[in-house]
Design a protein around this motif. Structure first.
Motif, PDB file in Angstrom:
ATOM      1  N   GLY A  59      -3.473  -2.218  -4.280  1.00 34.87           N
ATOM      2  CA  GLY A  59      -2.511  -1.385  -3.589  1.00 34.87           C
ATOM      3  C   GLY A  59      -3.106  -0.413  -2.540  1.00 34.87           C
ATOM      4  O   GLY A  59      -2.709   0.524  -2.288  1.00 34.87           O
ATOM      5  N   ARG A  60      -4.559  -0.845  -2.188  1.00 31.89           N
ATOM      6  CA  ARG A  60      -4.835  -0.395  -0.819  1.00 31.89           C
ATOM      7  C   ARG A  60      -5.597  -1.275   0.075  1.00 31.89           C
ATOM      8  O   ARG A  60      -6.056  -2.328  -0.414  1.00 31.89           O
ATOM      9  CB  ARG A  60      -5.887   0.854  -1.431  1.00 31.89           C
ATOM     10  CG  ARG A  60      -6.789   0.096  -2.359  1.00 31.89           C
ATOM     11  CD  ARG A  60      -7.876   1.235  -2.954  1.00 31.89           C
ATOM     12  NE  ARG A  60      -9.051   0.485  -3.561  1.00 31.89           N
ATOM     13  CZ  ARG A  60     -10.229   0.898  -3.710  1.00 31.89           C
ATOM     14  NH1 ARG A  60     -10.568   1.809  -2.851  1.00 31.89           N
ATOM     15  NH2 ARG A  60     -11.307   0.117  -4.280  1.00 31.89           N
ATOM     16  N   VAL A  61      -5.834  -0.551   1.124  1.00 29.69           N
ATOM     17  CA  VAL A  61      -6.725  -1.527   2.034  1.00 29.69           C
ATOM     18  C   VAL A  61      -7.972  -1.309   1.406  1.00 29.69           C
ATOM     19  O   VAL A  61      -8.716  -0.571   1.185  1.00 29.69           O
ATOM     20  CB  VAL A  61      -6.314  -0.937   3.708  1.00 29.69           C
ATOM     21  CG1 VAL A  61      -7.488  -1.503   4.624  1.00 29.69           C
ATOM     22  CG2 VAL A  61      -5.086  -0.823   4.147  1.00 29.69           C
ATOM     23  N   ILE A 120       0.812  -1.004  -0.022  1.00 26.30           N
ATOM     24  CA  ILE A 120      -0.143  -0.051   0.133  1.00 26.30           C
ATOM     25  C   ILE A 120       0.908   1.168  -0.010  1.00 26.30           C
ATOM     26  O   ILE A 120       0.436   2.404   0.086  1.00 26.30           O
ATOM     27  CB  ILE A 120      -1.047   0.014   1.213  1.00 26.30           C
ATOM     28  CG1 ILE A 120      -0.164   0.094   2.478  1.00 26.30           C
ATOM     29  CG2 ILE A 120      -2.045  -1.142   1.195  1.00 26.30           C
ATOM     30  CD1 ILE A 120      -1.129   0.125   3.773  1.00 26.30           C
ATOM     31  N   PRO A 126     -11.538  -0.809   1.259  1.00 24.91           N
ATOM     32  CA  PRO A 126     -12.188   0.458   2.054  1.00 24.91           C
ATOM     33  C   PRO A 126     -13.445  -0.060   2.902  1.00 24.91           C
ATOM     34  O   PRO A 126     -13.627   0.381   3.888  1.00 24.91           O
ATOM     35  CB  PRO A 126     -12.595   1.343   0.975  1.00 24.91           C
ATOM     36  CG  PRO A 126     -11.962   0.592  -0.149  1.00 24.91           C
ATOM     37  CD  PRO A 126     -11.501  -0.685  -0.425  1.00 24.91           C
ATOM     38  N   VAL A 167      -5.951  -6.474   1.305  1.00 26.49           N
ATOM     39  CA  VAL A 167      -5.212  -5.468   0.479  1.00 26.49           C
ATOM     40  C   VAL A 167      -5.667  -5.769  -0.958  1.00 26.49           C
ATOM     41  O   VAL A 167      -5.431  -6.743  -1.543  1.00 26.49           O
ATOM     42  CB  VAL A 167      -3.738  -5.688   0.675  1.00 26.49           C
ATOM     43  CG1 VAL A 167      -3.024  -4.636  -0.115  1.00 26.49           C
ATOM     44  CG2 VAL A 167      -3.450  -5.417   2.195  1.00 26.49           C
ATOM     45  N   GLU A 181       2.892   2.481   2.437  1.00 24.24           N
ATOM     46  CA  GLU A 181       3.081   3.088   3.707  1.00 24.24           C
ATOM     47  C   GLU A 181       4.080   2.410   4.502  1.00 24.24           C
ATOM     48  O   GLU A 181       4.435   1.426   4.307  1.00 24.24           O
ATOM     49  CB  GLU A 181       1.688   3.021   4.163  1.00 24.24           C
ATOM     50  CG  GLU A 181       0.684   3.470   3.580  1.00 24.24           C
ATOM     51  CD  GLU A 181       0.568   5.203   3.653  1.00 24.24           C
ATOM     52  OE1 GLU A 181       1.319   5.612   4.432  1.00 24.24           O
ATOM     53  OE2 GLU A 181      -0.307   5.736   2.901  1.00 24.24           O
TER      54      GLU A 181
END
Length: 117
Positions: free
Chosen positions: A59-61, A24, A63, A56, A26
């Motif tokens: 590329g993001r958690v 992600i 939502p 995941v 981070e």
């Protein structure tokens, strides 16, 4: 029932917290904050905190995960129970709740989750 839970958990693909951070984009500290904020759930597997890889997405958690985790926690689920429920066939949905979350259908998952109290 514990054996069934172990079977579900053993079948999942898992990411360590550093791996989540890489996916992600981070820092590890931010990943820990996501855990604190209930945007992610991690379980200790082989002595290491790990997150189901399905949490995941692109590329993001995922939502829709945070609100769902909060609802399940409010009805009394532990983190282990939350993960098991998300990845187990839910008869009223016709599939595992994670499939609905990945398809963007969080309302139906949360509606079912609220009935579990």
């Amino acid at each position: 029932m514990a054996d069934d839970n172990d079977t579900v958990l053993d079948a999942l693909d898992w990411l360590t917290l550093p791996e989540v951070g890489e996916r992600i984009g981070e820092a590890p500290g931010r990943v820990r904050r996501l855990l604190d904020e209930r945007a992610l759930v991690a379980l200790r597997r082989d002595g290491v905190l790990r997150v189901p890889a399905a949490f995941v997405d692109g590329g993001r958690v995922l939502p829709s995960l945070r609100g769902t985790v909060i609802v399940l926690g409010d009805v009394g689920f532990t983190d282990d129970e939350i993960v098991v429920w998300l990845f187990t066939l839910e008869e009223s949905l016709g599939h595992a709740p994670i499939e609905s979350l990945l398809a963007g259908r969080k309302a139906e998952v949360r509606r079912v989750a609220q009935t579990l109290a």
